[in-house]
Enzyme design. Structure first.
Site, mmCIF file in Angstrom:
data_model
loop_
_atom_site.group_PDB
_atom_site.id
_atom_site.type_symbol
_atom_site.label_atom_id
_atom_site.label_comp_id
_atom_site.label_asym_id
_atom_site.label_seq_id
_atom_site.Cartn_x
_atom_site.Cartn_y
_atom_site.Cartn_z
ATOM 1 N N GLU A 351 0.896 -1.338 -0.009
ATOM 2 C CA GLU A 351 0.031 -0.270 -0.102
ATOM 3 C C GLU A 351 1.021 1.285 -0.058
ATOM 4 O O GLU A 351 0.573 2.304 0.754
ATOM 5 C CB GLU A 351 -1.030 0.142 1.186
ATOM 6 C CG GLU A 351 -2.135 -1.115 0.950
ATOM 7 C CD GLU A 351 -2.900 -1.563 2.216
ATOM 8 O OE1 GLU A 351 -4.104 -1.702 2.234
ATOM 9 O OE2 GLU A 351 -2.276 -1.339 3.613
HETATM 10 C C1 ACM Z 1 -1.925 -5.436 4.060
HETATM 11 O O1 ACM Z 1 -3.193 -6.145 4.258
HETATM 12 N N1 ACM Z 1 -2.021 -4.217 3.828
HETATM 13 C C2 ACM Z 1 -0.801 -6.294 3.804
#
Ligand code: ACM
Length: 545
Positions: A351
């Protein structure tokens, strides 16, 4: 009603149940459980049929009469092995409070008629974690090639005993272990769980409690998510404000917290005593507000943002063009690697929505070699496959059914090129996903994950195009944006964790929801005895329902 009377009726039911299932599953993996009508018994059997545990063992041969633990029982160990003694002490520590028996630890030869823990380095078929358990009226012998195998076997022995053995005050016996032989080795070498101590902080004792829960189900890896936007949880001497400032809050604005180096080492030591390898994660270049807020120079504009206590993701990034960023990451990895005996340092990489793709690639090309520089191997979330993963990197896949095929294929290609895969599909293995839309805690961005859904998938074939040999195992992550207490952790972890542990441990041909759910239902006696709060999923035929 006195305890003895209260227990008499259930015991009778238990004996009948034993008769009804005796002789099933001889000579091979058995998942037989429960009664003929598909319901779990209302009370535990006095003697738990051999192998009716979680994870189900690879091979079970019931035979003969049970072993009965008594006041005279001794635990025999290999005096020449410090680790064998430690496992013996651990076993005694488990069994003494409820049985009230002294369970003296003696040399193996002096434990005739007792429980013997035997190391046999030549028994290569048992591998690093396998064990053989033989039980009969003359004693119980647990054999393993290595101490980790003894420890896993002790979990089997423990689950064969009545759940009351988990209570910490003296309980009424008898304490019987069904007769026969179990020979058991794991399907996968990597069987992990992750605890996010960044979104909400959990104390050393709370982490130890989690470790003990993992141990019961033969989990061997504890991944600690030690940094995120909302908190930095591990002391780094060369950058002290990471914890004094960056560790001072959490989601919702609570006081947060952090581990001193000694405390982190204590967690690592405790995990090692349960034969669990700790993988520390420092999530970079995104998920970094706690660091950015602690040191203005880590920001491209030189301005430290405020501490962040919300739950949005993708808003932060380390400053990729600045040299100081790599001095920072180098120091952090050096200090954490020095505290960590395990093989891996996890560098996150998920992310990073505030980092351009080119910057992300530049960053990972510079940071991955720092892990090797300090003697460790890179682990990272699967976005790492958007760059060139380092040699031997462990790639943790956290996609789900709606993940684009191209992204899945990129991960599969990395696996074909030598990356090791750990599977944590978010809509199967994430312990923080809501069970149903009515679940109070948890998130639902990957969907809702009922108990059957978390159990019913096959790691070997899960990711199209990934070679089976590349799959090192599975991990169940527990993110804590919505979880603040151990009761919160319990109710999201249980009862999904045992099923995920079984996926990691038990042979593929034992996989069967209909029999698993009966064994799981019986685990509720153990959850109750251990004080574990769990979700009473309507998919599971809980005792008494
Ligand atoms: C995640 O769930 N951002 C690895």
């Amino acid at each position: 009603m006195p305890v003895s009377q209260r227990r008499r009726i259930p015991r009778l039911i238990g004996s009948l149940l034993l008769v009804a299932t005796a002789g099933v599953g001889c000579g091979e993996a058995t998942a037989d459980s429960g009664s003929a009508d598909g319901k779990a018994a209302a009370a535990e059997p006095e003697v738990r049929p051999l192998g009716r545990i979680v994870p189900v063992p690879a091979s079970v041969t019931p035979e003969g009469e049970p072993y009965t633990l008594t006041r005279a029982t001794r635990i025999g160990i290999d005096e020449s092995s410090r680790e064998s003694r430690a496992v013996g002490r651990y076993l005694a520590g488990l069994l003494r409070p409820a049985t009230g028996f002294p369970l003296h630890i003696v040399d193996e030869d002096a434990a005739r008629g007792g429980i013997r823990l035997r190391l046999d380095p030549d028994d290569t078929g048992l591998g690093d974690e396998g064990y053989r358990l033989r039980s009969g009226p003359d004693g119980v012998t647990l054999t393993a090639r290595a101490p980790a195998g003894l420890f896993r076997g002790v979990q089997t022995l423990r689950q064969q005993l009545p759940s009351a053995v988990e209570r910490r005050s003296v309980q009424e016996g008898p304490w019987k272990i069904a007769g026969g032989t179990i020979t058991d080795t794991p399907r996968y070498a990597y069987r992990g769980a992750m605890l996010d101590v960044a979104r909400h902080f959990f104390t050393v004792d709370e982490v130890k409690r989690f470790i003990d829960q993992l141990a019961l189900y033969k989990i061997n890896t504890l991944h600690l998510h030690l940094s995120d936007d909302q908190g930095w949880r591990i002391a780094v001497d060369s950058w002290p404000r990471l914890t004094t400032h960056g560790g001072s809050t959490e989601v919702g604005g609570g006081p947060g917290g952090f581990y001193t180096k000694e405390e982190y080492k204590e967690i690592v030591r405790y995990a090692a005593s349960r034969y669990q390898e700790v993988i520390p994660e420092i999530d970079v270049p995104g998920h970094t507000f706690a660091a950015l807020s602690s040191y203005a120079e880590l920001n491209c504009d030189g301005v430290a943002p405020p501490l962040y206590t919300g739950v949005k993701v993708g808003l932060s990034s380390l400053c990729v063009p600045k040299d100081v960023t790599y001095d920072f990451v180098d120091d952090v990895i050096r200090e954490i690697a020095a505290l960590t005996p395990g093989r891996y340092v996890h560098i996150g990489g998920d992310e990073a929505h505030s980092t351009s793709h080119d910057d992300y690639v530049t960053f990972m090309d510079k940071v991955q070699p720092l892990v090797a520089k300090y003697g460790k191997t890179v682990a990272g979330w699967h976005q790492l496959t958007g760059t060139k993963p380092a040699e031997g990197a462990l790639v943790q896949y956290w996609g789900h059914d709606r993940t684009p095929a191209a992204e899945k294929e990129r991960v599969a290609a990395a696996a074909r090129n030598g990356a090791g895969l750990v599977l944590s599909p978010a809509d199967r293995s994430y312990l923080d996903m809501k069970y149903t839309k009515d679940t109070k805690l948890g998130l639902a961005w990957a969907g809702t994950v009922e108990v059957q859904r978390s159990y019913d998938w096959n790691p070997a074939t899960y990711l199209p195009g990934a070679p089976e040999e590349a799959v090192l195992g599975i991990e169940a992550p527990l993110w804590t944006e919505t979880l603040a207490t151990t009761a919160d952790l319990d109710v999201m972890t249980f009862p999904r964790l045992p099923g995920l542990a079984e996926l990691g441990w038990s042979p593929a041909d034992t996989h069967d929801w209909d029999t698993y759910k009966l064994r799981l239902a019986e685990q509720s006696f153990r959850f109750d005895a251990l004080g574990i709060d769990y979700y009473r999923s309507p998919q599971v035929p809980w005792p008494g329902e």
